[in-house]
Scaffold this active site. Structure first.
Site, PDB file in Angstrom:
ATOM      1  CD  GLU A 115      -0.024 -72.107 -33.233  1.00 57.01           C
ATOM      2  OE1 GLU A 115      -1.171 -71.858 -32.859  1.00 57.01           O
ATOM      3  OE2 GLU A 115       0.632 -73.085 -32.845  1.00 57.01           O
ATOM      4  CB  CYS A 316       0.475 -76.081 -30.134  1.00 53.30           C
ATOM      5  SG  CYS A 316      -0.947 -76.429 -29.097  1.00 53.30           S
ATOM      6  CG  ASN A 444       0.060 -72.204 -25.983  1.00 52.75           C
ATOM      7  OD1 ASN A 444      -0.684 -71.232 -26.124  1.00 52.75           O
ATOM      8  ND2 ASN A 444      -0.135 -73.361 -26.606  1.00 52.75           N
ATOM      9  CD  GLU A 445      -4.063 -74.630 -25.609  1.00 54.79           C
ATOM     10  OE1 GLU A 445      -4.972 -73.814 -25.796  1.00 54.79           O
ATOM     11  OE2 GLU A 445      -4.005 -75.735 -26.168  1.00 54.79           O
TER      12      GLU A 445
HETATM   13  O1  AHR Z   1      -5.089 -71.743 -32.170  1.00 53.35           O
HETATM   14  C1  AHR Z   1      -4.824 -73.049 -32.541  1.00 53.35           C
HETATM   15  C2  AHR Z   1      -4.333 -73.894 -31.368  1.00 53.35           C
HETATM   16  O2  AHR Z   1      -5.307 -73.951 -30.387  1.00 53.35           O
HETATM   17  C3  AHR Z   1      -3.137 -73.357 -30.657  1.00 53.35           C
HETATM   18  O3  AHR Z   1      -1.959 -73.731 -31.250  1.00 53.35           O
HETATM   19  C4  AHR Z   1      -3.242 -73.957 -29.301  1.00 53.35           C
HETATM   20  O4  AHR Z   1      -2.664 -73.155 -28.319  1.00 53.35           O
HETATM   21  C5  AHR Z   1      -4.721 -74.157 -29.119  1.00 53.35           C
HETATM   22  O5  AHR Z   1      -5.009 -75.425 -28.704  1.00 53.35           O
END
Ligand code: AHR
Length: 715
Positions: A115, A316, A444-445
């Site tokens: 990321e 995120c 994503n979550e």
């Molecule tokens: O890994 C860091 C963050 O943690 C990611 O962006 C998110 O998906 C999670 O909350």
């Protein structure tokens, strides 16, 4: 009752806090603000008062007591070990293999999560040395909280005046450029890189920029690298032809010295005005020498881990801060000057120089499966642009186009370059052969709402209809339990989603006390992709204790490798001084790479992956539950290389003596042994390797707080 942002008041009634009657608009005067304060378990709490049946109170008390009990267990850290294990003698363990009950496990168990957080891309893995090369930094990147964060960030005029213009830019996606002018001398422009520009003596760097001299006269531009004393350590020259339009010019500069923090100076060879954009200084020596490639040492560190897949672009970043910030893959391919830079949700800027093409190329260069993750039509549940919260989703009338974008990604990655428009673009970028994409993550979550479900279902059905062979990864929120977790899994079961992305950042105690977490999973349902996890201690270090608890969890996931298909530690990279999140797996500066204990664990599993799990039985000289839970083993076999990997975690403050009973190991065989050990708070441990001979019933001593792995070549 609650008050809406617009000041209208609604009321909804419930008897059990689970089922609610439809909300009714009520007059303001009947709204009772029943907030009260109370001290609960010594903590001051503020809440609202409700009259409910005692059964509800009873359930709340039970839930609270359960949560408190779990919290105590999860808080177990090695800091309390002296007391917890006072007087503990070395523990004797026998381990007897039961190969007849072997089972197949996933061959993709250990992968990686990328990321752009902590400057992982620009200023990190992406090898560009010029910061803000496109002059597109914008105050909104940092929510207008930093006045210096604008198109001139990292730039200054050396001589003459610098200002930013937008008239007739190179491309509409890249509207800002630098105007440099000096009527009585030669103007100069200076870039300080990402906290300095690091160059190595004898290495070659590609210089390039779009340049226009508005007078239409020909000119020259000299590129110089200066160390902090002003000494020039590299030069290159460019001729600017006599025309008024933008032209991309290139030259090569060889560094005469190794400097960690040089500046780049561009000087016009003539007085007057000159326009500059996409000013780039790029090392020729990148990972696998790719053009527009990746910083070799960082990319190699990840490749050395042998991740079986690479997730991208988050986290995120994938679903963005509000709908407008959702990461769109089409904005990240094609000529660099036409890519669409964007605010990074971690409050900086993404040039998109490391885009989808570079990502797929990197996967191929490492032998990892690509696992792109795209937003499920909803942004991050923590979005703050225009107010906090998930903020609905992409409007339904735009969803067809959004779904098509996702289908186009499959076409771009896998299509036939002779017939498909998107595949032609891939071929034009230098990759005529398909990338062979097999997995796509959707979401994503996310907060699992109706808005999410509606959009996820549309995307899932469209992918499965057009590309049934693509494995879709759904999502189940940011925790290992709770509403999003339950609802996310429900959707997965309903639709038959191939894999579900779980996320949890938990303390070592959670890993110690939840070793059977996946043992209880349905063997016939969706498979698990543990897409983000890491062990979090107070202060968020990456040390031996966190690494051992992650190894312990990996052992448990290998045992469940029939349903846990993929895992990735998160986050991956962090630049010292630009870190938004700890712990991370690999830290770096402009010149150095620091590998953490957590990295060593991931590397030991990634490099020594099995495809078959070998069950075993263990007996202990001390059967106390707290003792047994701190000793964890896993044995896997790689049937292709005919190797056996035996891994044992000892999280006790005492040694463990182990006797291995296994007729799988040929007596006399040469065994490669790797040990990670030290004090629990040690952040600098390194694996120690040795070669030993296999002997039947040989006893091995595992030091306190250690991870030991034996690699055996079978006959
Ligand atoms: O890994 C860091 C963050 O943690 C990611 O962006 C998110 O998906 C999670 O909350």
């Amino acid at each position: 009752s609650w008050e809406s942002g617009a000041g209208t008041i609604f009321s909804a009634e419930t008897k059990d806090f689970k089922n609610y009657l439809p909300a009714k608009n009520i007059p303001a005067h009947s709204y009772a603000n029943s907030r009260a304060q109370a001290v609960i378990l010594g903590q001051k709490q503020t809440g609202t008062l409700h009259k409910v049946p005692y059964t509800v109170v009873d359930r709340l008390i039970n839930a609270q007591q359960k949560a408190h009990y779990q919290h105590l267990r999860n808080s177990e850290t090695t800091a309390g070990d002296e007391l917890r294990f006072a007087g503990l003698k070395p523990v004797e363990v026998t381990l007897t293999t039961r190969p007849a009950a072997s089972k197949k496990i996933s061959e993709l168990l250990v992968g990686a999560f990328f990321e752009d957080i902590n400057y992982a891309a620009d200023g990190g893995l992406y090898a560009e040395l010029v910061q803000n090369r496109d002059f597109e930094y914008h105050p909104s990147d940092k929510k207008y909280r930093d006045e210096s964060w604008n198109s001139t960030k990292a730039w200054r005029a050396g001589l003459g005046n610098l200002y930013i213009d937008t008239a007739a830019p190179i491309h509409k996606n890249n509207p800002h450029y630098a105007v440099l002018s000096y009527d009585t001398g030669n103007p100069a422009l200076i870039n300080k890189g990402f906290g300095g520009i690091a160059v190595t003596a004898g290495e070659r760097y590609d210089c390039s920029a779009f340049i226009r001299i508005p007078s239409g006269k020909a000119g020259t531009v000299t590129w110089k690298l200066a160390d902090k004393n002003g000494k020039i350590v590299g030069t290159a020259a460019m001729k600017v032809p006599a025309w008024k339009t933008w032209k991309k010019l290139s030259a090569v500069l060889t560094a005469a010295a190794t400097v960690a923090d040089a500046e780049l100076i561009l000087t016009a060879g003539q007085p007057g005005t000159i326009h500059l954009d996409m000013v780039s200084l790029f090392p020729q020596k990148t990972f696998k020498n790719r053009k527009n490639g990746l910083r070799a040492d960082l990319a190699q560190a990840l490749a050395d881990m042998k991740p079986k897949f690479l997730r991208f672009p988050g986290g995120c970043v994938a679903h963005g801060d509000g709908i407008a910030n959702i990461y769109r893959w089409k904005n990240t391919i094609g000529p660099l000057e036409a890519r669409k830079p964007m605010r990074n949700l971690w409050n900086y800027h993404q040039t998109m120089g490391l885009g989808y093409y570079e990502y797929f190329q990197y996967c191929e260069d490492m032998g990892a499966e690509p696992l792109p993750v795209l937003a499920a039509g909803v942004p991050c549940q923590n979005s703050s642009t225009g107010g906090a919260g998930q903020q609905c989703g992409i409007p339904m009338e735009e969803m067809d186009e959004y779904v098509q974008d996702i289908l186009d990604l499959v076409e771009w990655a896998n299509g036939d370059a002779k017939t498909s428009k998107w595949a032609k673009m891939r071929a034009g970028a230098g990759h005529p052969e398909p990338f062979n994409l097999k997995y796509i993550g959707i979401g994503n979550e996310d907060l699992i709402t109706d808005i999410f479900e509606e959009r996820f279902t549309m995307i899932f059905n469209a992918i499965k209809k057009k590309y049934p062979e693509i494995q879709v990864v759904g999502t189940s929120g940011p925790f290992y339990e709770g509403t999003d977790y339950v609802e996310g899994w429900d959707i997965a079961r309903k639709l038959g989603v191939d894999l579900i992305d779980e996320h949890y950042y938990v303390p070592p105690g959670w890993f110690i006390h939840n070793q059977d977490y996946y043992d209880k999973y349905d063997r016939n349902g969706s498979k698990v992709y543990l897409g983000e996890y890491a062990s979090h201690l107070p202060g968020r270090p990456n040390n031996l204790e966190t690494a051992l608890s992650e190894a312990l969890h990996l052992n448990n996931m290998e045992r469940n490798g029939d349903i846990v298909a993929m895992t990735s530690y998160a986050p991956l990279f962090a630049k010292e001084g630009n870190t938004q999140w700890n712990p991370d797996m690999i830290y770096f500066t402009n010149t150095a790479v620091t590998l953490t204990p957590g990295y060593h664990v991931q590397r030991l599993y990634g490099n020594n992956a099995g495809d078959t799990y070998i069950p075993f039985e263990m007996t202990y000289s001390n059967n106390a539950d707290g003792v047994i839970k701190r000793i964890s083993a896993s044995i896997v076999k790689n049937t292709k290389t005919n190797e056996l990997f035996i891994r044992i975690v000892n999280m006790l403050p005492a040694a463990v003596t182990i006797t291995l009973n296994s007729d799988m190991i040929p007596p006399g065989a040469s065994v490669q042994k790797t040990v990670l050990t030290g004090a629990p708070d040690d952040r600098k441990i390194k694996p120690a390797e040795s070669t030993v001979r296999a002997e039947s019933n040989k006893q091995e001593t595992l030091p306190p707080y250690s991870f030991t792995m034996w690699k055996v070549k079978l006959l």
